[in-house]
Design a protein around this motif. Structure first.
Motif, mmCIF file in Angstrom:
data_model
loop_
_atom_site.group_PDB
_atom_site.id
_atom_site.type_symbol
_atom_site.label_atom_id
_atom_site.label_comp_id
_atom_site.label_asym_id
_atom_site.label_seq_id
_atom_site.Cartn_x
_atom_site.Cartn_y
_atom_site.Cartn_z
ATOM 1 N N GLU A 211 17.323 55.106 26.211
ATOM 2 C CA GLU A 211 15.763 54.729 26.106
ATOM 3 C C GLU A 211 14.816 54.941 27.652
ATOM 4 O OE1 GLU A 211 16.069 51.017 22.973
ATOM 5 O OE2 GLU A 211 16.822 50.830 24.949
ATOM 6 N N GLU A 212 13.678 55.215 27.391
ATOM 7 C CA GLU A 212 12.942 55.393 28.886
ATOM 8 C C GLU A 212 11.550 54.509 28.280
ATOM 9 O OE1 GLU A 212 11.522 57.473 32.381
ATOM 10 O OE2 GLU A 212 13.241 56.596 31.423
ATOM 11 N N PRO A 213 11.464 53.330 29.212
ATOM 12 C CA PRO A 213 12.198 52.953 30.280
ATOM 13 C C PRO A 213 13.677 52.187 29.543
ATOM 14 C CG PRO A 213 10.444 51.204 30.016
ATOM 15 C CD PRO A 213 10.138 52.303 29.197
ATOM 16 N N GLY A 214 14.596 52.060 30.287
ATOM 17 C CA GLY A 214 15.761 51.440 29.772
ATOM 18 C C GLY A 214 16.726 50.753 30.921
ATOM 19 N N TYR A 215 18.022 50.592 30.591
ATOM 20 C CA TYR A 215 18.714 49.706 31.289
ATOM 21 C C TYR A 215 19.515 50.567 32.194
ATOM 22 C CZ TYR A 215 22.629 46.458 31.944
ATOM 23 O OH TYR A 215 23.607 45.591 32.466
ATOM 24 N N LEU A 434 10.471 37.663 42.348
ATOM 25 C CA LEU A 434 9.854 38.662 41.329
ATOM 26 C C LEU A 434 10.398 39.885 41.464
ATOM 27 C CD1 LEU A 434 5.942 37.708 41.805
ATOM 28 C CD2 LEU A 434 7.554 36.860 40.226
ATOM 29 N N TYR A 435 10.417 40.536 40.249
ATOM 30 C CA TYR A 435 11.111 41.831 40.206
ATOM 31 C C TYR A 435 10.261 42.949 39.460
ATOM 32 C CZ TYR A 435 14.855 39.041 41.995
ATOM 33 O OH TYR A 435 15.483 38.218 42.718
ATOM 34 N N PRO A 436 10.174 44.127 40.126
ATOM 35 C CA PRO A 436 9.144 45.122 39.606
ATOM 36 C C PRO A 436 9.937 45.882 38.253
ATOM 37 C CG PRO A 436 10.397 45.814 41.484
ATOM 38 C CD PRO A 436 10.931 44.586 41.408
ATOM 39 N N LEU A 437 9.090 46.373 37.604
ATOM 40 C CA LEU A 437 9.153 47.377 36.378
ATOM 41 C C LEU A 437 9.807 48.898 36.842
ATOM 42 C CD1 LEU A 437 9.721 46.926 33.224
ATOM 43 C CD2 LEU A 437 7.077 47.694 33.080
ATOM 44 N N ASP A 438 9.227 49.046 37.831
ATOM 45 C CA ASP A 438 9.276 50.592 38.194
ATOM 46 C C ASP A 438 10.832 51.220 38.254
ATOM 47 O OD1 ASP A 438 10.144 49.483 40.364
ATOM 48 O OD2 ASP A 438 8.220 50.403 41.740
ATOM 49 N N GLY A 439 11.787 50.308 38.533
ATOM 50 C CA GLY A 439 13.116 50.640 38.661
ATOM 51 C C GLY A 439 13.899 50.910 37.391
ATOM 52 N N PHE A 440 13.173 50.709 36.342
ATOM 53 C CA PHE A 440 13.801 51.025 34.865
ATOM 54 C C PHE A 440 13.311 52.214 34.137
ATOM 55 C CE2 PHE A 440 13.523 46.560 35.778
ATOM 56 C CZ PHE A 440 14.737 46.004 35.488
ATOM 57 N N TYR A 441 12.477 52.997 35.128
ATOM 58 C CA TYR A 441 12.042 54.425 34.836
ATOM 59 C C TYR A 441 12.950 55.413 35.321
ATOM 60 C CZ TYR A 441 7.982 52.306 32.505
ATOM 61 O OH TYR A 441 7.136 51.588 31.619
ATOM 62 N N HIS A 442 13.278 56.407 34.380
ATOM 63 C CA HIS A 442 14.213 57.511 34.858
ATOM 64 C C HIS A 442 13.510 58.944 35.244
ATOM 65 C CE1 HIS A 442 17.674 60.416 35.538
ATOM 66 N NE2 HIS A 442 17.595 60.847 34.375
ATOM 67 N N SER A 443 12.812 59.298 34.313
ATOM 68 C CA SER A 443 11.981 60.600 34.381
ATOM 69 C C SER A 443 10.602 60.567 34.036
ATOM 70 C CB SER A 443 12.923 61.440 33.365
ATOM 71 O OG SER A 443 12.542 61.220 31.996
ATOM 72 N N SER A 444 9.951 59.509 33.996
ATOM 73 C CA SER A 444 8.575 59.609 33.525
ATOM 74 C C SER A 444 7.872 58.433 34.555
ATOM 75 C CB SER A 444 8.336 58.977 32.358
ATOM 76 O OG SER A 444 8.738 57.813 31.875
ATOM 77 N N GLU A 445 6.402 58.495 34.680
ATOM 78 C CA GLU A 445 5.842 57.821 35.680
ATOM 79 C C GLU A 445 5.799 56.316 35.266
ATOM 80 O OE1 GLU A 445 3.388 56.880 38.921
ATOM 81 O OE2 GLU A 445 4.162 59.025 38.294
ATOM 82 N N PRO A 446 6.235 55.480 36.225
ATOM 83 C CA PRO A 446 6.481 53.854 35.702
ATOM 84 C C PRO A 446 5.346 53.210 35.462
ATOM 85 C CG PRO A 446 7.837 54.554 37.699
ATOM 86 C CD PRO A 446 6.839 55.743 37.515
ATOM 87 N N GLN A 447 5.208 52.205 34.568
ATOM 88 C CA GLN A 447 4.103 51.700 34.417
ATOM 89 C C GLN A 447 4.320 50.220 35.444
ATOM 90 O OE1 GLN A 447 2.626 50.720 30.139
ATOM 91 N NE2 GLN A 447 4.649 51.390 29.727
ATOM 92 N N PRO A 448 3.321 50.004 36.178
ATOM 93 C CA PRO A 448 3.257 49.169 37.218
ATOM 94 C C PRO A 448 3.165 47.795 36.432
ATOM 95 C CG PRO A 448 0.937 50.018 37.009
ATOM 96 C CD PRO A 448 2.088 50.885 36.416
ATOM 97 N N GLY A 449 4.163 46.961 36.869
ATOM 98 C CA GLY A 449 4.549 45.598 36.258
ATOM 99 C C GLY A 449 5.486 44.908 36.729
#
Length: 478
Positions: A211-215, A434-449
């Motif tokens: 899945e993207e984003p994923g684990y 706090l922890y960002p969301l961007d590290g869970f994306y692999h090949s697409s532009e991360p959504q900031p959160g």
């Protein structure tokens, strides 16, 4: 236990002993403050005279490497700092492989105790304050008795029959998983279950869809086995099935509580995923990591419970409902890979610690697990409501919550431009993790959160810590 000293021949015995003990102290092998054997005992162990040993001890004491305490013994001086070990001169033959491992990002790695904030929103952490220690102690004592009565032999790699039976009853009742005890392999956490599946199915160049984003730990694990990773986007209904390519061997999904966004996979999408996997001959890994905690709507079937073709490997863990430190998980395996998983488990660590298995089996069978889940559910529900209330009021200017009905983390997306990295840095200064969301994306532009785990933070700390976050956001906007 004997101290490791090697005496060669019968010449310069004192010199040999002195040099080896001095080197051991400076290298740190004999750590500062550690007690060394009495001279009489060491002399007997080495087959040399006590006078020789006493002479060496006296010399090392004069050099302040040893210190004696009257009536207690002789110790390595606490003032001795071990020398640093020099690096090898030549280049390591496997340096390129080591470099790849060193460069792997681990966004879910929990900080060491010294680096933790007072108000921690890290995902995956469970509440320790609610853990029923008295009940657990009774189960551990039971496990000790079982171990005492055993014959001192290694156990079967698949796991204790008692625990496998208890797991089968629990997940059949609570999650609708169709299995018997013999379908289960007990593992050291869900991560080992994923590792075993990868070992028996993944080879260099094969396609694994995630899945993207994923684990990230799953993605990195499959990649480390040489898989070609295909990141398949998710929408509000879950993984976009039509984008899973032909030739895919493994499909990794979190259908009950998508990680990290949090939505549940719709029934139509689940059926489409099963159909697609059957069509291309893939195995689906269903990671059901925290679905015991559901707050709204009707329960949904597990993907494995819908499977008519024996193509779903159902992976579960006790790290979320009990304690991460226990490191105990399991996989309900399709028949085609069950024996291979047991062989891989045998080769990697033989079997999971039997005492822990007995204790958890007792914990399940005596009803402690079900009661603990109910108590945690009530507490997590209150924490979730507090978070939802804050992000729908004074924090709504900056973030919106992705709707979720299960688990114990929420994901919030930025509604306007927020320097998330700076927010995290400033929050850490006031003891908010706090922890960002961007590290869970692999090949697409991360959504900031942000991903907000509410397992570790105390309920009464939520409002105060979010007040601090709101104040920081206001200052950043000023």
């Amino acid at each position: 236990m004997e101290m490791h000293i090697v005496i060669k021949g019968d010449k310069d015995l004192a010199g040999q002993l002195y040099q080896q003990m001095k080197d051991a102290i400076h290298s740190g092998r004999l750590a500062a403050g550690s007690q060394i054997p009495p001279s009489r005992l060491l002399a007997e162990q080495l087959g040399i005279s006590r006078k020789t040993v006493s002479t060496v001890y006296a010399k090392l004491t004069d050099e302040r490497l040893l210190t004696g305490q009257v009536g207690v013994g002789t110790f390595v001086s606490s003032q001795v700092a071990p020398r640093s070990i020099s690096k090898g001169a030549g280049e390591l033959a496997g340096a390129a492989v080591v470099k790849r491992w060193n460069e792997m990002s681990t966004p879910l790695r929990h900080p060491a105790p010294a680096g933790r904030s007072r108000y921690e929103y890290i995902g995956g952490g469970s509440t320790k304050s609610q853990f029923p220690m008295d009940d657990w102690r009774r189960c551990v004592l039971f496990a000790l008795r079982q171990d005492t009565e055993s014959r001192g032999l290694y156990q079967q790699p698949e796991g204790s029959p008692m625990l496998r039976e208890a797991i089968a009853h629990h997940i059949g009742f609570a999650r609708g998983v169709k299995c018997v005890a013999s379908d289960i392999v007990v593992t050291n956490g869900a991560q080992q279950a994923l590792d075993l599946i990868a070992r028996v199915l993944v080879e260099p160049g094969c396609i694994v869809a995630i899945e993207e984003p994923g684990y990230p730990p799953a993605r990195l694990l499959f990649a480390s086995q040489g898989a070609q990773i295909v990141a398949v986007p998710v929408d509000r209904e879950g993984i976009v099935v039509e984008l899973i390519p032909e030739g895919t061997r493994l499909i990794y999904v979190t259908p009950s509580h998508q990680f990290p966004l949090g939505m549940s996979m719709s029934m139509q999408r689940r059926q489409a995923l099963l159909d697609r996997a059957r069509q291309i001959g893939a195995i689906i890994i269903e990671d059901d990591y925290d679905s015991e905690f559901r707050y709204e709507g009707r329960p949904t079937d597990s993907l494995q419970g819908m499977d008519q073709d024996n193509i779903v490997a159902y992976v579960g863990t006790f790290s979320k409902v009990l304690l991460p430190e226990l490191r105990l998980g399991y996989v309900v395996a399709p028949a085609e890979i069950l024996n291979a998983l047991a062989v891989a488990k045998h080769l990697t660590d033989w079997h999971t610690a039997s005492m822990t298995q007995y204790a958890i089996a007792k914990f399940i069978n005596d009803g402690y697990l079900a009661r603990h889940i109910r108590q945690c559910h009530a507490m997590y529900s209150r924490r979730r409501e507090k978070l939802l209330a804050r992000f729908s009021t004074d924090l709504a200017e900056w973030f919106e919550v992705i709707p979720t009905v299960a688990g114990f983390h929420l994901t919030v997306l930025c509604k306007k431009k927020v320097d998330v990295a700076q927010l995290i840095k400033l929050a850490r200064r006031v003891d908010v993790g706090l922890y960002p969301l961007d590290g869970f994306y692999h090949s697409s532009e991360p959504q900031p959160g942000l991903i907000l785990g509410f397992g570790s933070i105390e309920t009464l700390d939520i409002d105060f810590s979010l007040d601090l976050v709101r104040d920081i956001l206001q200052q950043m906007d000023a």
